[in-house]
Design a protein around this motif. Structure first.
Motif, PDB file in Angstrom:
ATOM      1  N   ARG A  84      10.105  -6.863   7.744  1.00  0.00           N
ATOM      2  CA  ARG A  84       9.700  -8.255   7.602  1.00  0.00           C
ATOM      3  C   ARG A  84       8.182  -8.358   7.579  1.00  0.00           C
ATOM      4  O   ARG A  84       7.493  -7.742   8.416  1.00  0.00           O
ATOM      5  CB  ARG A  84      10.241  -9.092   8.757  1.00  0.00           C
ATOM      6  CG  ARG A  84      10.199 -10.590   8.493  1.00  0.00           C
ATOM      7  CD  ARG A  84      10.035 -11.355   9.787  1.00  0.00           C
ATOM      8  NE  ARG A  84       8.676 -11.215  10.241  1.00  0.00           N
ATOM      9  CZ  ARG A  84       7.867 -12.237  10.521  1.00  0.00           C
ATOM     10  NH1 ARG A  84       8.288 -13.462  10.415  1.00  0.00           N
ATOM     11  NH2 ARG A  84       6.627 -12.021  10.934  1.00  0.00           N
ATOM     12  N   GLY A  85       7.648  -9.077   6.632  1.00  0.00           N
ATOM     13  CA  GLY A  85       6.209  -9.284   6.591  1.00  0.00           C
ATOM     14  C   GLY A  85       5.908 -10.468   5.688  1.00  0.00           C
ATOM     15  O   GLY A  85       6.620 -10.725   4.719  1.00  0.00           O
ATOM     16  N   GLY A  86       4.836 -11.178   6.011  1.00  0.00           N
ATOM     17  CA  GLY A  86       4.514 -12.384   5.256  1.00  0.00           C
ATOM     18  C   GLY A  86       3.407 -12.179   4.247  1.00  0.00           C
ATOM     19  O   GLY A  86       2.373 -11.572   4.541  1.00  0.00           O
ATOM     20  N   ALA A  87       3.634 -12.710   3.044  1.00  0.00           N
ATOM     21  CA  ALA A  87       2.581 -12.761   2.030  1.00  0.00           C
ATOM     22  C   ALA A  87       2.054 -14.194   1.924  1.00  0.00           C
ATOM     23  O   ALA A  87       0.947 -14.436   1.453  1.00  0.00           O
ATOM     24  CB  ALA A  87       3.123 -12.298   0.680  1.00  0.00           C
ATOM     25  N   TYR A  88       2.885 -15.134   2.358  1.00  0.00           N
ATOM     26  CA  TYR A  88       2.496 -16.551   2.422  1.00  0.00           C
ATOM     27  C   TYR A  88       2.663 -16.970   3.875  1.00  0.00           C
ATOM     28  O   TYR A  88       3.764 -16.932   4.415  1.00  0.00           O
ATOM     29  CB  TYR A  88       3.400 -17.404   1.520  1.00  0.00           C
ATOM     30  CG  TYR A  88       3.314 -17.008   0.066  1.00  0.00           C
ATOM     31  CD1 TYR A  88       2.306 -17.524  -0.754  1.00  0.00           C
ATOM     32  CD2 TYR A  88       4.230 -16.112  -0.497  1.00  0.00           C
ATOM     33  CE1 TYR A  88       2.215 -17.156  -2.087  1.00  0.00           C
ATOM     34  CE2 TYR A  88       4.143 -15.737  -1.829  1.00  0.00           C
ATOM     35  CZ  TYR A  88       3.138 -16.263  -2.614  1.00  0.00           C
ATOM     36  OH  TYR A  88       3.044 -15.897  -3.939  1.00  0.00           O
TER      37      TYR A  88
END
Ligand code: PEP
Ligand code: MN
Length: 283
Positions: A68-72
């Motif tokens: 899991r990781g955020g780009a936004y």
């Protein structure tokens, strides 16, 4: 409180809708729900290729089941780092190719749906967007799994109604996430509502995961809360990791050290097993 009350306003999300059976959902080549426990881990935000690939490898090697990781990133301050956007998605795609882990990443704006769908195996709807009904309906029209995080001040019924928006459009793969709610307590960031897990499971067939990182806001609380969540019957855990938390662009104080992940995963697996679940590798 047992089962759906006659006045429950949700229909498709209710336990009765599945004949009383918990749903097992496919996310990439993994499963969540029933006996399948998911350990979803990664950086708060994709900061760089190096940081993301290093973290993804730790997740894969340590027994995590999804990255899991955020780009936004939804940030309280408009002046704070907002995420790498499409460049971040490209890094997540590379991490998926290298590790084979399904990717969970946040969608904040319907205008980014197409590019997010190219990478995401599960779309995250953040706590602040839990009641963004246009966004929920739009992801409901896709066939991509969706993880909906409970709003900061939302009731369990409101969370189930958010799921109903996605389900109503025909997307059956919805995961609910308890991530802490606002209370009068100031010793930690949010109050993790662990009672919500068995309560939701008595009302709904949807898998429920717990995010202790955003609830606690403090690294030292993440492992104990995660173990408690596994014991109380959660279908998975979502945790944030960083190779060097002091240098993290966002959520460093709550990030688990990459070096601690494998031992943590082992303890989670043991508790999940007591609760009747197993941390599966590939389905
Ligand atoms: C996150 O998951 O990175 C996040 C910002 O969480 P939440 O929406 O629960 O605050
Ligand atoms: Mn975060």
């Amino acid at each position: 409180m047992t089962g759906m009350t006659p006045s429950a306003p949700y229909k498709l999300a209710s336990l009765a809708a599945s004949g009383g059976e918990p749903s097992v959902l496919a996310i990439g080549d993994r499963r969540i729900g029933g006996e399948h426990f998911a350990l979803i881990a990664g950086p708060c935000t994709v900061e760089s290729r190096e940081q993301t690939l290093a973290t993804a490898q730790v997740v894969a090697d340590g027994g995590g089941t999804m990255l899991r990781g955020g780009a936004y990133k939804p940030r309280t301050s408009p002046y704070a780092f907002q995420g790498l956007g499409e460049a971040g998605l490209a890094i997540l795609a590379e991490a998926k190719a290298v590790t084979g882990l399904p990717v969970v990443t946040e969608l904040m704006d319907v205008r980014d749906l197409e590019v997010v769908l190219e990478v995401a195996d599960m779309i995250q709807i953040g706590a602040r967007n839990m009641q963004n009904y246009a966004l929920l309906s739009e992801v409901g029209r896709t066939r991509c799994p969706v993880m909906i995080k409970r709003g900061l001040s939302s009731t369990i019924e409101e969370l189930l109604m958010a799921a109903e928006y996605v389900l109503k459009e025909g997307n059956e793969r919805v995961v609910l996430c308890e991530r802490g709610i606002r209370t009068f307590e100031t010793a930690y960031r949010f109050t993790l509502d662990l009672a919500a897990v068995p309560v939701i499971k008595s009302l709904s067939h949807l898998p429920v995961v717990v995010d202790p990182s955003h609830a606690a806001g403090r690294r030292d609380l993440v492992a104990p809360l995660a173990l408690a969540a596994a014991a109380v019957g959660a279908d998975g855990i979502v945790v944030e990791l960083h190779p060097d938390p002091d240098a993290a662009i966002c959520d460093g104080p709550q990030a688990m050290l990459c070096d601690d992940f494998a031992a943590f995963a082992g303890r989670i697996e043991a508790v999940a097993e007591i609760a009747g679940r197993r941390l599966q590798a590939v389905a």
